[in-house]
Design a protein around this motif. Structure first.
Motif, mmCIF file in Angstrom:
data_model
loop_
_atom_site.group_PDB
_atom_site.id
_atom_site.type_symbol
_atom_site.label_atom_id
_atom_site.label_comp_id
_atom_site.label_asym_id
_atom_site.label_seq_id
_atom_site.Cartn_x
_atom_site.Cartn_y
_atom_site.Cartn_z
ATOM 1 N N TRP A 171 89.234 19.701 -63.580
ATOM 2 C CA TRP A 171 88.483 18.458 -63.369
ATOM 3 C C TRP A 171 88.581 17.613 -64.628
ATOM 4 N N ARG A 187 84.178 13.539 -64.839
ATOM 5 C CA ARG A 187 83.636 13.661 -63.492
ATOM 6 C C ARG A 187 83.552 15.132 -63.138
ATOM 7 N N LEU A 188 82.325 15.632 -63.097
ATOM 8 C CA LEU A 188 82.132 17.032 -62.743
ATOM 9 C C LEU A 188 82.553 17.258 -61.301
ATOM 10 N N PRO A 189 83.131 18.419 -61.020
ATOM 11 C CA PRO A 189 83.541 18.659 -59.632
ATOM 12 C C PRO A 189 82.338 18.606 -58.696
ATOM 13 N N HIS A 200 86.047 22.012 -54.457
ATOM 14 C CA HIS A 200 86.756 21.701 -55.700
ATOM 15 C C HIS A 200 86.320 22.577 -56.860
ATOM 16 N N ARG A 201 85.327 23.427 -56.639
ATOM 17 C CA ARG A 201 84.803 24.202 -57.756
ATOM 18 C C ARG A 201 85.821 25.200 -58.268
ATOM 19 N N GLY A 248 93.120 17.868 -62.399
ATOM 20 C CA GLY A 248 92.847 17.948 -60.965
ATOM 21 C C GLY A 248 93.764 17.036 -60.160
ATOM 22 N N HIS A 278 93.169 17.317 -49.940
ATOM 23 C CA HIS A 278 92.097 18.309 -49.963
ATOM 24 C C HIS A 278 91.821 18.782 -48.558
ATOM 25 N N ASN A 328 87.469 24.006 -67.229
ATOM 26 C CA ASN A 328 87.912 22.773 -67.871
ATOM 27 C C ASN A 328 88.817 23.025 -69.074
ATOM 28 N N PRO A 332 82.460 25.735 -64.327
ATOM 29 C CA PRO A 332 83.146 24.504 -64.698
ATOM 30 C C PRO A 332 83.530 24.409 -66.184
#
Lengths: 413, 413
Positions: A256, A244-246, A251-252, A291, B221, A185, A181
């Motif tokens: 994001w 907001r972390l994936p 979604h990884r 994202g 998604h 980013n 991540p």
């Protein structure tokens, strides 16, 4: 694109060597031309590179990512340096230790690889990190510093160097690692797909040419103000989207939202605005930075921001210009009614009716029904019904027909 | 507003129908109002193109009651929202389908996907609307599923009048205005409308039927094949920094030859040790377990794990013995009845694994503490009120946040 013209070999002379003929054939095949062509993904790539943001191209192998980069380098007149990330060791990016005469006194410096030295000497260039997703995690960690701080060992990449990376999607990278991540980013993620027409035309001898979007000097300060207003206004309304972390597994490895990627978004909006790019290009860039979900929400709020201001419309209903599209038109009218509800005054109420009449006469009348019903409910006892309402009879009868249909459908059910 | 000459389009009726549709399906209002009606005597009934223009036959409007017309509006807008033309094109490419007959088949399959739950509640089902039941198919599936399961036959010839335009099946019609025609929507505008409609549906749960809710969840998604997700989750668990590999001075680095006098560490990796905990309670079927277990074994081999380092532990209320995975087949799964994965974890951790993979349906208590190694959970989804049967406490059984969860069996694995 280079085009070299070889003199055709005379038929009567004995052929020099088989390879010379092969070279002549290769030269003919290389003889291609380019044409300007509006290409959204190429324009998005060019804009992001111009904005000096690291770009990550996602695409299946063999789709023309490298070819696009070669073109971009030609168009921007930058020397292209390609580094295949997956075949390097971490020390290639963080520097190789070199022992001097007396390490205890002088220390052991970390020497950069040759391509970095050449890039720094040139002062400018396009650094292309290929096969990023197949690089092992330790190499990815070393790349973090290169992409973010622009440092390789003891060297610092000059500002004239732009960074573009490419990765294969997880589906085709059989033994690929996903991007961590923090690394994901830092990039603007662009999905690279081939355009059938472009490929066919290119194989026929004419490839599209990337043009550097021309930034209009007149629009620079306006573009910055617009971009700041867009991002700040949106994040004020949606504070949860600042960072907001994936979360989900699917979604990884992608874009994001974080303060860093919002800053990139702000830059991209400013650049796209100053270049007069289309909304489609901006959509690719914004969704690539923060994202899909947050990007689409921001774009939706941009659409609302571009709508006419209700107060301006109320001030001059006769000269009002309403959007053509029905859903936007209804959004504007809803905004007008909401503005009247916020500060109910007789003159504003009358002006709103005039706007509704204008809307009903210049477009589809069904979008007027809901705002008209709401506006009618705002009436105070001492306000006389404006004469303009007479002209809304079409809307009223439309509403009645719909009511009737609802009654019939209800009875039949 | 009304037809002044015979044969002219009765716009009043058409708009009254749209208003009725927007009233009974408020979550579709944005999309309905964004559609632009175009009068076209050539189109048999009503049809849409991929640029969100709606072609309407005046004769069809004349002979159709308002409520039924509203149902057709909703039907047509559903084709566009669900991107039937794009999906049809993709399906045709993947399966090498050409010709108008195949496009008619796509139109029918797309209609089946829409028609099973858009009608009712104020929208009467139009006469002759094709439903999965009429074709002898199960309702509630996607266009692609229907396309795989039926062929055009004599029984379907009476459906040949049916034509929802290129928006439904991707085949351009002669009456359509094409991409350069007036008032088409750009790709970004189409995405923005889809996004707004999806957010409206998700924002008011319960108001939309199941088909629309599923669409709203997946529109931006789409579910990814679980094999891919499980593979990347496992890979990143096994290769995360600090797991499996480390620097060691046990053997000189391959670059030491170039740097005399320097002792460089070399990167050594010891093969990762993976323990698979299998929930053998009665609620997980053997077929599901078998396919997931084979997948885990294949991934472990692909990432360099030796078979003797992959162990399997079946667990119900008590953890059974740990078996090495020496054969891909013939693992004895014993158990049944209730599950307590806490004992399974405790037993698995005694083998000091680098990663634990848990295959379960989630109907179990989870350890309160984060285990000292990475955890990947392959979750078999259980619908139909599996959660919450014993009261709200059951929600505590969802996998904890420290585990990476991959839902198995969703999407096309």
């Amino acid at each position: 694109m280079t085009s070299r013209a070889y003199a055709p070999l005379p038929a009567d002379r004995p052929a020099a060597s088989p390879l010379a003929v092969a070279d002549a054939l290769s030269a003919l095949l290389r003889d291609t031309t380019t044409e300007p062509r509006s290409d959204d993904q190429l324009e998005a790539l060019t804009l992001a590179v111009a904005a000096d943001l690291p770009v990550l191209l996602w695409g299946e192998p063999g789709i023309g990512k490298t070819a696009a980069l070669t073109q971009l380098a030609t168009a921007l007149d930058l020397p292209l340096t390609t580094v295949i990330a997956s075949v390097h060791e971490p020390s290639d990016f963080s520097g190789l230790p070199v022992v001097g005469e007396d390490p205890a006194v002088q220390g052991v410096p970390l020497a950069p690889p040759d391509w970095a030295v050449r890039l720094v000497r040139a002062g400018r260039g396009l650094l292309f990190l290929d096969e990023l997703s197949t690089a092992p995690p330790a190499v990815q960690a070393a790349l973090l510093r290169l992409v973010l701080e622009r440092r390789i060992g003891a060297l610092r990449l000059p500002p004239g160097v732009r960074i573009v990376a490419a990765a294969n999607p997880r589906s085709s990278a059989a033994d690929g690692w996903e991007l961590s991540p923090p690394l994901a980013n830092r990039f603007v993620h662009l999905q690279w797909a081939h355009d059938h027409d472009v490929v066919v035309r290119g194989l026929g001898g004419t490839w599209p040419r990337a043009t550097l979007p021309r930034l209009d000097p007149e629009r620079l300060s306006g573009a910055v103000a617009y971009a700041r207003r867009a991002v700040c206004g949106f994040l004020t309304a949606r504070p949860g989207l600042v960072h907001r972390l994936p979360g989900g597994e699917s979604h990884r490895g992608g874009a994001w939202p974080s303060p860093r990627s919002w800053e990139a978004t702000l830059r991209l909006i400013a650049f796209a605005t100053a270049a007069g790019s289309s909304r489609d290009v901006l959509s690719l860039l914004v969704r690539g930075a923060v994202g899909d979900g947050p990007g689409l929400e921001l774009l939706a709020s941009l659409d609302r921001m571009d709508l006419p201001d209700p107060e301006t419309l109320l001030a001059d209903p006769a000269g009002a210009e309403l959007p053509e599209r029905g859903d936007l038109r209804q959004a504007v009218l809803d905004g007008v009614v909401a503005a009247v509800r916020g500060r109910p005054e007789r003159a504003r109420w009358d002006a709103a009716w005039a706007l509704l009449v204008r809307a009903a006469e210049t477009g589809a009348p069904d979008v007027v029904v809901v705002p008209a019903t709401t506006l009618a409910a705002l009436r105070r006892d001492d306000w006389a019904v404006p004469a303009a309402i007479e002209r809304l009879t079409g809307v009223v009868s439309l509403s009645r027909r719909a009511d009737e249909a609802a009654r019939v459908a209800g009875a039949r059910r | 507003m009304t037809a002044d000459a015979p044969g002219a389009l009765d716009l009043g009726k058409l708009f009254a129908a749209r208003l009725h549709a927007a009233r009974v399906r408020p979550y579709l209002a944005t999309a309905l109002f964004a559609l632009r009606p175009v009068e076209s005597p050539q189109v048999p009934t009503m049809g849409v193109d991929r640029h969100w223009r709606c072609y309407v036959s005046p004769a069809f409007v004349d002979r159709t009651p308002v409520a039924e017309l509203a149902a057709v509006w909703v039907h047509e807008v559903a084709h566009l929202l669900r991107d039937h033309h794009g999906r049809g094109d993709r399906f045709a490419r993947e399966h090498r389908l050409t010709g108008p007959a195949e496009r008619l088949r796509m139109n029918i399959a797309a209609d089946c996907e829409i028609n099973d739950d858009v009608y009712g509640d104020g929208l009467p089902r139009p006469e002759g609307a094709v439903t999965p039941e009429k074709l002898g198919l199960r309702p509630g599936e996607l266009m692609e599923d229907y396309l795989r399961h039926y062929r055009l036959g004599p029984r379907l010839e009476r459906l040949a009048w049916l034509d929802c335009g290129s928006g439904a099946d991707g085949l351009d019609r002669e009456w359509e205005l094409g991409p350069a025609g007036a008032h088409g929507l750009s790709a970004q505008e189409r995405d923005a409308i889809r996004f707004r409609v999806a957010r409206g549906i998700k924002g008011t749960p319960g108001s939309a039927p199941g088909g629309w809710r599923r669409w709203a969840e997946e529109v931006f998604h789409p579910p990814q094949p679980w094999r891919r997700l499980l593979g990347s989750a496992l890979r990143s668990a096994v290769f995360a920094p600090g797991v499996g590999d480390d620097y060691s001075y046990g053997r000189p680095a391959r670059r030491s030859a170039g740097l005399p006098g320097v002792v460089l560490p070399s990167l050594r990796r010891r093969p990762p040790r993976v323990c698979v905990v299998i929930d053998t309670s009665g609620s997980v079927s053997d077929a599901e377990l078998g396919s997931a277990l084979l997948e885990v074994a294949a991934i472990c081999r692909a990432v360099g794990g030796r078979r003797d380092l992959v162990s399997v532990l079946s667990c119900d209320a008590a953890a059974r013995t740990v078996q090495p995975l020496c054969r891909t087949e013939g693992i004895e799964l014993v158990g049944g009845g209730g599950t307590d994965l806490r004992t399974g974890f405790a037993r698995a951790l005694r083998t000091r694994p680098d990663a634990v993979v848990v295959l379960t349906d989630g109907q179990t208590p989870w350890p309160a503490e984060r285990p000292p190694c990475r955890t990947v959970v392959g979750l078999f989804p259980r619908t139909g009120g599996a959660y919450g049967e014993n009261g709200p406490d059951d929600w505590a059984n969802t996998p904890p946040a420290w585990a990476r969860v991959v839902t198995i069996g969703s999407g096309r694995g």
